[in-house]
Design a protein around this motif. Structure first.
Motif, PDB file in Angstrom:
ATOM      1  N   HIS A 206      15.559   4.462   0.541  1.00 29.20           N
ATOM      2  CA  HIS A 206      14.391   4.217  -0.312  1.00 29.20           C
ATOM      3  C   HIS A 206      13.170   3.918   0.550  1.00 29.20           C
ATOM      4  O   HIS A 206      13.277   3.284   1.597  1.00 29.20           O
ATOM      5  CB  HIS A 206      14.671   2.994  -1.208  1.00 29.20           C
ATOM      6  CG  HIS A 206      13.452   2.507  -1.921  1.00 29.20           C
ATOM      7  ND1 HIS A 206      12.533   1.660  -1.335  1.00 29.20           N
ATOM      8  CD2 HIS A 206      12.979   2.772  -3.153  1.00 29.20           C
ATOM      9  CE1 HIS A 206      11.553   1.420  -2.193  1.00 29.20           C
ATOM     10  NE2 HIS A 206      11.802   2.075  -3.303  1.00 29.20           N
ATOM     11  N   GLN A 212      -1.410   1.807  -6.322  1.00 30.69           N
ATOM     12  CA  GLN A 212      -2.758   2.263  -6.695  1.00 30.69           C
ATOM     13  C   GLN A 212      -3.282   3.269  -5.656  1.00 30.69           C
ATOM     14  O   GLN A 212      -4.393   3.157  -5.131  1.00 30.69           O
ATOM     15  CB  GLN A 212      -3.683   1.040  -6.880  1.00 30.69           C
ATOM     16  CG  GLN A 212      -5.097   1.312  -7.382  1.00 30.69           C
ATOM     17  CD  GLN A 212      -5.165   1.932  -8.774  1.00 30.69           C
ATOM     18  OE1 GLN A 212      -4.163   2.239  -9.388  1.00 30.69           O
ATOM     19  NE2 GLN A 212      -6.355   2.151  -9.277  1.00 30.69           N
ATOM     20  N   GLY A 248       7.162   4.093  -5.952  1.00 31.44           N
ATOM     21  CA  GLY A 248       6.083   4.348  -6.914  1.00 31.44           C
ATOM     22  C   GLY A 248       4.740   4.277  -6.228  1.00 31.44           C
ATOM     23  O   GLY A 248       4.639   4.580  -5.046  1.00 31.44           O
ATOM     24  N   PRO A 292       7.607   4.858 -10.807  1.00 33.35           N
ATOM     25  CA  PRO A 292       6.259   4.550 -11.279  1.00 33.35           C
ATOM     26  C   PRO A 292       6.240   3.288 -12.130  1.00 33.35           C
ATOM     27  O   PRO A 292       7.092   3.109 -12.998  1.00 33.35           O
ATOM     28  CB  PRO A 292       5.892   5.773 -12.127  1.00 33.35           C
ATOM     29  CG  PRO A 292       7.207   6.303 -12.614  1.00 33.35           C
ATOM     30  CD  PRO A 292       8.224   5.985 -11.540  1.00 33.35           C
ATOM     31  N   TYR A 391       0.835  -5.438 -14.558  1.00 32.51           N
ATOM     32  CA  TYR A 391       0.614  -6.615 -13.715  1.00 32.51           C
ATOM     33  C   TYR A 391      -0.350  -7.621 -14.353  1.00 32.51           C
ATOM     34  O   TYR A 391      -1.113  -8.283 -13.665  1.00 32.51           O
ATOM     35  CB  TYR A 391       0.138  -6.186 -12.313  1.00 32.51           C
ATOM     36  CG  TYR A 391       1.096  -5.231 -11.638  1.00 32.51           C
ATOM     37  CD1 TYR A 391       2.365  -5.650 -11.256  1.00 32.51           C
ATOM     38  CD2 TYR A 391       0.757  -3.891 -11.421  1.00 32.51           C
ATOM     39  CE1 TYR A 391       3.259  -4.770 -10.658  1.00 32.51           C
ATOM     40  CE2 TYR A 391       1.644  -3.005 -10.830  1.00 32.51           C
ATOM     41  CZ  TYR A 391       2.897  -3.456 -10.451  1.00 32.51           C
ATOM     42  OH  TYR A 391       3.785  -2.597  -9.871  1.00 32.51           O
TER      43      TYR A 391
HETATM   44  N1  LLP Z   1       8.843   0.442  -6.298  1.00 33.81           N
HETATM   45  C1  LLP Z   1       8.756  -0.596  -5.439  1.00 33.81           C
HETATM   46  C2  LLP Z   1       9.822  -0.826  -4.487  1.00 33.81           C
HETATM   47  C3  LLP Z   1       7.643  -1.462  -5.489  1.00 33.81           C
HETATM   48  O1  LLP Z   1       7.560  -2.464  -4.615  1.00 33.81           O
HETATM   49  C4  LLP Z   1       6.633  -1.238  -6.444  1.00 33.81           C
HETATM   50  C5  LLP Z   1       5.479  -2.143  -6.560  1.00 33.81           C
HETATM   51  C6  LLP Z   1       6.776  -0.144  -7.336  1.00 33.81           C
HETATM   52  C7  LLP Z   1       7.891   0.680  -7.222  1.00 33.81           C
HETATM   53  C8  LLP Z   1       5.772   0.167  -8.408  1.00 33.81           C
HETATM   54  O2  LLP Z   1       4.509   0.432  -7.899  1.00 33.81           O
HETATM   55  P1  LLP Z   1       3.370   0.946  -8.912  1.00 33.81           P
HETATM   56  O3  LLP Z   1       3.789   2.327  -9.374  1.00 33.81           O
HETATM   57  O4  LLP Z   1       3.294   0.004 -10.012  1.00 33.81           O
HETATM   58  O5  LLP Z   1       2.143   0.967  -8.083  1.00 33.81           O
HETATM   59  N2  LLP Z   1       0.710  -7.028  -8.328  1.00 33.81           N
HETATM   60  C9  LLP Z   1       0.020  -5.911  -7.712  1.00 33.81           C
HETATM   61  C10 LLP Z   1       0.948  -4.714  -7.529  1.00 33.81           C
HETATM   62  C11 LLP Z   1       2.185  -5.024  -6.710  1.00 33.81           C
HETATM   63  C12 LLP Z   1       3.074  -3.838  -6.561  1.00 33.81           C
HETATM   64  C13 LLP Z   1       4.380  -4.219  -5.962  1.00 33.81           C
HETATM   65  N3  LLP Z   1       5.343  -3.171  -5.848  1.00 33.81           N
HETATM   66  C14 LLP Z   1      -1.183  -5.543  -8.567  1.00 33.81           C
HETATM   67  O6  LLP Z   1      -1.434  -6.214  -9.563  1.00 33.81           O
HETATM   68  O7  LLP Z   1      -1.913  -4.618  -8.247  1.00 33.81           O
END
Ligand code: LLP
Length: 432
Positions: A206, A212, A248, A292, A391
């Protein structure tokens, strides 16, 4: 005009989400309130799933990263939409299992899962536990052995692709707290250790390069780097890993300047890279997982507040104080995150004020947005902050003993409660 497709304005000049009048929603459910358009969430999940069908012959699994927004209802929706989920704690796992989410389609992440959390995952048959470090690898093997089970694992790798800067610094992420470093050889030796663990079945690796992100190329680079490691593993151990989890991080629109990539484009580009690289390296095409989070729920949600007071400090700024704040949305305080703010009951009027939207917490940094354009507002008006689906609820706190707002799901104009509003009793319920 709006950063989200599910937002519009009705004949009364009121802001709508999923065809429901937000001013009416504020009246019915009170404020602050988080509102989600269910169809938007389902459409986003279908877009990701469809892109794997279309570009990768369906040989993959979308795992919604539920840290973005976790509650029973979102897990029910994911189950109905035939997608998997990513959880990062016993609490998320518990919530998902409580609505009968199939454990095989759960990916369990975290850089420091406790022995109790690992045991809970093993006992409930979680399909893939993503191992972060060697201590955890050994701990998990012992727990699996004790339970008499063979447990599916993936290993978290830092591929050295730094996407936050939009500049690929191949060694940039080596100081991340998550996972095994690739360039030091740590990843390869950890994989060898995992292959020797009798109670663990290594399903694949992984990586997650950030959040973002608006650019496809760091994802392509990460896939390429990871497959290079698959080749090395095959050459040195004779084992060809079956699965690849690319994490994601796909960006969404918070404000006008944000330019997300259409979700289908991501799988199209990554599939092409995986196809070309596996052919070049003589590898099988792995089963692909993507995770995602924000892109599934972020733009599908908004928060409604009531304006309590407008305070003008001449030549300095105008504060618009609302009945929520950093307790329900800590992202401005934490990241100076941008948001689009609209007066829901004056949505057709021109934005002729520049204001700072402040919360009600006893803290100067409790702001939702600074120097943002807004319609002329007064006490009693309803403010909508858009793209708060990710979030926000999941990062909400009870600072100042403020009860958490409810979550309302809208489906074609019909609204229902998904999470009820906390009461003062709830807030004090663990006190002895
Ligand atoms: N997979 C893993 C292993 C992750 O660590 C994350 C997010 C995701 C998937 C999902 O990422 P996304 O698609 O949502 O960007 N609290 C912060 C964001 C922290 C993200 C942590 N990991 C904010 O409010 O912007």
């Amino acid at each position: 005009m709006f950063v989200s497709d599910c937002i519009s304005i009705n004949e009364k000049g009121h802001l709508t989400i999923g065809s429901a009048d937000t001013v009416e929603l504020a009246k019915e459910f009170g404020t602050p309130v988080y509102v989600f358009d269910e169809n938007e969430i389902r459409n986003n999940l279908r877009a990701f799933r469809g892109s794997i069908e279309e570009n990768y012959g369906g040989r993959g699994l979308v795992c919604y990263a539920s840290k973005a927004f976790s509650c029973k209802e979102i897990y029910r929706i994911c189950k109905q939409e035939n997608v998997g989920i990513d959880v990062v704690s016993g609490g998320e796992l518990y919530t998902a299992l409580s609505v009968g989410f199939p454990a095989e389609n759960i990916v369990f992440h975290g850089n420091n899962k406790t022995p109790d959390e690992l045991r809970m995952a093993v006992e409930n048959g979680v399909g893939r536990i993503v191992v972060d470090n060697l201590t955890e690898l050994e701990r998990l093997n012992a727990i699996a052995c004790e339970a008499g089970k063979t447990v599916g694992i993936m290993m978290r790798i830092k591929p050295g692709v730094d996407a936050h800067t939009h500049d690929f610094i191949k060694t940039g992420q080596i100081d991340s707290k998550f996972g095994f470093a690739l360039e030091t050889g740590e990843a390869l030796s950890a994989v060898k250790a995992a292959l020797g663990m009798p109670s663990l079945k290594l399903r694949g690796l992984h990586c997650h390069i950030g959040s973002q992100i608006f650019d496809i190329s760091p994802f392509e680079l990460a896939a390429q780097v990871m497959l290079g490691l698959y080749k090395q593993i095959k050459d040195e151990t004779g084992t060809e890993l079956e699965e690849l989890n690319l994490g994601g991080g796909f960006g969404i629109r918070y404000v006008d300047g944000d330019t997300p990539v259409p979700y289908g484009e991501y799988m199209k580009s990554v599939s092409a890279v995986v196809r070309a690289e596996t052919e070049k390296l003589g590898l099988k095409m792995p089963f692909i997982l993507i995770e995602p989070g924000r892109s599934v729920v972020g733009a599908a949600g908004l928060t409604l507040y009531t304006v309590g007071a407008v305070k003008n400090i001449p030549d300095i700024r105008t504060f618009v104080s609302v009945d929520g704040g950093m307790a329900d949305n800590p992202r401005y305080a934490l990241y100076k995150a941008d948001y689009q703010v609209i007066c829901a009951n004056k949505a057709n009027e021109a934005k002729d004020m520049t204001v700072t939207v402040a919360g009600k917490c006893c803290e100067s940094g409790d702001l939702i947005q600074e120097n943002t354009k807004l319609q002329t507002v007064e006490a009693g008006d309803i403010l909508a902050v858009l793209s708060t689906g990710a979030y926000n609820y999941s990062m909400a706190s009870n600072y100042n003993r403020i009860p958490k707002p409810p979550v309302v799901m809208v489906n074609n104009g019909e609204a229902r409660i998904a999470v009820r509003r906390e009461t003062y009793e709830d807030v004090a319920s663990c006190d002895v």
